[in-house]
Write an enzyme that holds these catalytic residues in place. Sequence first.
Site, PDB file in Angstrom:
ATOM      1  N   HIS A  27      -3.263   7.143   3.153  1.00  6.39           N
ATOM      2  CA  HIS A  27      -3.571   5.745   2.736  1.00  6.39           C
ATOM      3  C   HIS A  27      -4.932   5.491   3.221  1.00  6.39           C
ATOM      4  O   HIS A  27      -5.096   5.779   4.447  1.00  6.39           O
ATOM      5  CB  HIS A  27      -2.398   4.833   2.962  1.00  6.39           C
ATOM      6  CG  HIS A  27      -2.988   3.383   2.360  1.00  6.39           C
ATOM      7  ND1 HIS A  27      -3.638   3.315   1.274  1.00  6.39           N
ATOM      8  CD2 HIS A  27      -3.171   2.225   3.241  1.00  6.39           C
ATOM      9  CE1 HIS A  27      -3.718   1.933   0.924  1.00  6.39           C
ATOM     10  NE2 HIS A  27      -3.676   1.470   2.140  1.00  6.39           N
ATOM     11  N   ASN A  40     -10.093   0.123   0.188  1.00 10.71           N
ATOM     12  CA  ASN A  40      -8.373   0.475   0.049  1.00 10.71           C
ATOM     13  C   ASN A  40      -8.096  -0.129  -1.484  1.00 10.71           C
ATOM     14  O   ASN A  40      -8.172  -1.430  -1.738  1.00 10.71           O
ATOM     15  CB  ASN A  40      -8.100  -0.634   1.097  1.00 10.71           C
ATOM     16  CG  ASN A  40      -6.588  -0.499   1.050  1.00 10.71           C
ATOM     17  OD1 ASN A  40      -5.781   0.051   0.153  1.00 10.71           O
ATOM     18  ND2 ASN A  40      -6.016  -1.104   2.067  1.00 10.71           N
ATOM     19  N   CYS A  80       0.819  -1.384   0.043  1.00 14.18           N
ATOM     20  CA  CYS A  80       0.205   0.089   0.025  1.00 14.18           C
ATOM     21  C   CYS A  80       1.010   1.336   0.253  1.00 14.18           C
ATOM     22  O   CYS A  80       0.260   2.412  -0.238  1.00 14.18           O
ATOM     23  CB  CYS A  80      -0.948   0.054   1.283  1.00 14.18           C
ATOM     24  SG  CYS A  80      -2.224  -1.324   1.080  1.00 14.18           S
TER      25      CYS A  80
HETATM   26  O1  UT7 Z   1      -3.312  -1.672   3.501  1.00 13.12           O
HETATM   27  C1  UT7 Z   1      -2.723  -2.372   4.099  1.00 13.12           C
HETATM   28  C2  UT7 Z   1      -2.858  -2.416   5.343  1.00 13.12           C
HETATM   29  N1  UT7 Z   1      -3.792  -2.977   5.976  1.00 13.12           N
HETATM   30  C3  UT7 Z   1      -4.558  -2.374   6.881  1.00 13.12           C
HETATM   31  O2  UT7 Z   1      -4.047  -1.385   7.256  1.00 13.12           O
HETATM   32  C4  UT7 Z   1      -5.697  -3.060   7.605  1.00 13.12           C
HETATM   33  C5  UT7 Z   1      -5.306  -2.902   9.070  1.00 13.12           C
HETATM   34  N2  UT7 Z   1      -6.482  -3.906   9.821  1.00 13.12           N
HETATM   35  C6  UT7 Z   1      -7.725  -3.335   9.952  1.00 13.12           C
HETATM   36  O3  UT7 Z   1      -7.965  -2.376   9.490  1.00 13.12           O
HETATM   37  C7  UT7 Z   1      -8.689  -4.183  10.849  1.00 13.12           C
HETATM   38  O4  UT7 Z   1      -7.581  -5.058  11.797  1.00 13.12           O
HETATM   39  C8  UT7 Z   1      -9.552  -4.811  10.179  1.00 13.12           C
HETATM   40  C9  UT7 Z   1     -10.516  -3.953   9.554  1.00 13.12           C
HETATM   41  C10 UT7 Z   1      -9.147  -6.013   9.342  1.00 13.12           C
HETATM   42  C11 UT7 Z   1     -10.420  -5.945  11.156  1.00 13.12           C
HETATM   43  O5  UT7 Z   1     -10.980  -5.016  12.296  1.00 13.12           O
HETATM   44  P1  UT7 Z   1     -10.593  -5.490  13.726  1.00 13.12           P
HETATM   45  O6  UT7 Z   1     -11.331  -4.217  14.419  1.00 13.12           O
HETATM   46  O7  UT7 Z   1      -9.357  -5.495  13.919  1.00 13.12           O
HETATM   47  O8  UT7 Z   1     -11.451  -6.651  13.954  1.00 13.12           O
HETATM   48  P2  UT7 Z   1     -10.824  -8.162  14.145  1.00 13.12           P
HETATM   49  O9  UT7 Z   1      -9.912  -9.029  13.332  1.00 13.12           O
HETATM   50  O10 UT7 Z   1     -10.319  -8.017  15.741  1.00 13.12           O
HETATM   51  O11 UT7 Z   1     -12.207  -8.982  14.374  1.00 13.12           O
HETATM   52  C12 UT7 Z   1     -13.143  -8.770  15.604  1.00 13.12           C
HETATM   53  C13 UT7 Z   1     -14.421  -9.639  15.412  1.00 13.12           C
HETATM   54  C14 UT7 Z   1     -14.172 -11.228  15.315  1.00 13.12           C
HETATM   55  O12 UT7 Z   1     -15.089 -11.860  15.957  1.00 13.12           O
HETATM   56  P3  UT7 Z   1     -14.885 -12.394  17.359  1.00 13.12           P
HETATM   57  O13 UT7 Z   1     -13.490 -13.259  17.405  1.00 13.12           O
HETATM   58  O14 UT7 Z   1     -14.539 -11.229  18.447  1.00 13.12           O
HETATM   59  O15 UT7 Z   1     -15.982 -13.133  17.657  1.00 13.12           O
HETATM   60  C15 UT7 Z   1     -14.192 -11.413  13.742  1.00 13.12           C
HETATM   61  O16 UT7 Z   1     -14.408 -12.679  13.627  1.00 13.12           O
HETATM   62  O17 UT7 Z   1     -15.229  -9.145  14.234  1.00 13.12           O
HETATM   63  C16 UT7 Z   1     -15.227 -10.390  13.444  1.00 13.12           C
HETATM   64  N3  UT7 Z   1     -15.205 -10.213  12.134  1.00 13.12           N
HETATM   65  C17 UT7 Z   1     -16.335  -9.515  11.095  1.00 13.12           C
HETATM   66  N4  UT7 Z   1     -17.646  -9.515  11.649  1.00 13.12           N
HETATM   67  C18 UT7 Z   1     -18.456  -9.192  10.785  1.00 13.12           C
HETATM   68  C19 UT7 Z   1     -13.993  -9.880  11.231  1.00 13.12           C
HETATM   69  N5  UT7 Z   1     -14.430  -9.440  10.109  1.00 13.12           N
HETATM   70  C20 UT7 Z   1     -15.772  -9.439  10.039  1.00 13.12           C
HETATM   71  C21 UT7 Z   1     -16.871  -8.813   9.112  1.00 13.12           C
HETATM   72  N6  UT7 Z   1     -18.166  -8.760   9.789  1.00 13.12           N
HETATM   73  N7  UT7 Z   1     -16.565  -8.700   7.939  1.00 13.12           N
END
Ligand code: UT7
Length: 342
Positions: free
Chosen positions: A265, A295, A125
């Site tokens: 970004h 993104n 990115c």
């Molecule tokens: O551009 C390249 C660089 N990339 C980035 O900068 C991305 C950086 N990371 C992020 O933006 C975030 O970590 C994400 C958007 C990818 C994920 O958000 P998060 O707040 O870190 O969520 P998480 O992975 O901790 O997941 C929290 C919960 C989980 O459920 P449990 O285990 O708490 O029950 C996931 O299974 O949310 C769940 N989950 C979803 N729920 C509904 C994960 N994806 C989804 C979804 N819809 N699409």
Amino acid sequence: MRVFKKFNYMSKIRAAITGVNGYLPEYILTNDELSKMVDTSDDWIMTRIGIKERRILKGEGKGTSDIAVEAIKGLLAKTNTKPEDIDLLVCATVTPDMQFPATANVISDKVGIKNAFSFDINAGCSGFLFALVTASKYVESGTHKKVLVVGAEKMSSIVDYTDRATCPIFGDGAGAVLLEPTYDELGIIDSILKTDGVGRIHLHQKAGGSIKPSSFETIEAREHFIYQEGQQVFKWAVSKMADVSEEIMERNHLKSEDIAWLVPHQANMRIIEATAKRMKLDKEKVMVNIQKLGNTTAATLPLCLTEWEPLLKKGDNIILTAFGAGFTWGSIYLKWAYDYKK
Ligand code: UT7
């Protein structure tokens, strides 16, 4: 005898952006449509990421070069530049048309750029930042006068639409800029680029490279898609983008009131807000189009510049910043070089 103006003779050549253009595929993939494909919701995606919809390139045989070509053709028309006058093209992408040759070579051929050399840069990115700084060095050295930098991605080609943790994030698109020399105090003034390969375990594509060539097994295991440990990437992105933006402000003696625009970004609204907060910038000064485009990896920064071009004024202090796979991250401080004319 040719007389050099003293000022010109003594000054440093800088690389200035003299035009910008973007291209977005027509198809809009909404959160509602995604909610029918995986177990997710508009509410979750808006709260955790800040994305409402993203663009997807449809059509058999269409790749990243096709999106890039549209952005570049529009840019050449806008800036009254002939393809034969271009002497370098740099393409930032993680979704090349093919493993080889470079997508930059394909783009040049499709646009009719014949008097240039061209190559790809893969910095995730941060690709557009890395490509812009690399290209600017050719301009600053005096060897190259009309240089194109394009960030282009067909992210939909490596997104796993059965993985709810990654499929809401990415979109397709391309943005391109023209770089030209100037003796004025305009253009790219300073840059900081960083990489740390320890981060590769958190964000990569498992198969299809030389470590694990494509096979029936790799396809079955869905290893040709983006693998991301979101929380780890998030932690790094939040601190590194803010650190490097603060560092470039400090070393150029810039206070928040000196900055006209932050171009961050577009990975996650929460990362953008954290960076702006550390820079003490009001949200009116921060370019944000993540809701509409998601993104687009190497294309986010030039797509923001394209959308905001009518508001940019000659002399505006602008900070661009990004974080991505590698890990890679960085900041560029530039002074905008022109006032918008329709
Ligand atoms: O551009 C390249 C660089 N990339 C980035 O900068 C991305 C950086 N990371 C992020 O933006 C975030 O970590 C994400 C958007 C990818 C994920 O958000 P998060 O707040 O870190 O969520 P998480 O992975 O901790 O997941 C929290 C919960 C989980 O459920 P449990 O285990 O708490 O029950 C996931 O299974 O949310 C769940 N989950 C979803 N729920 C509904 C994960 N994806 C989804 C979804 N819809 N699409």
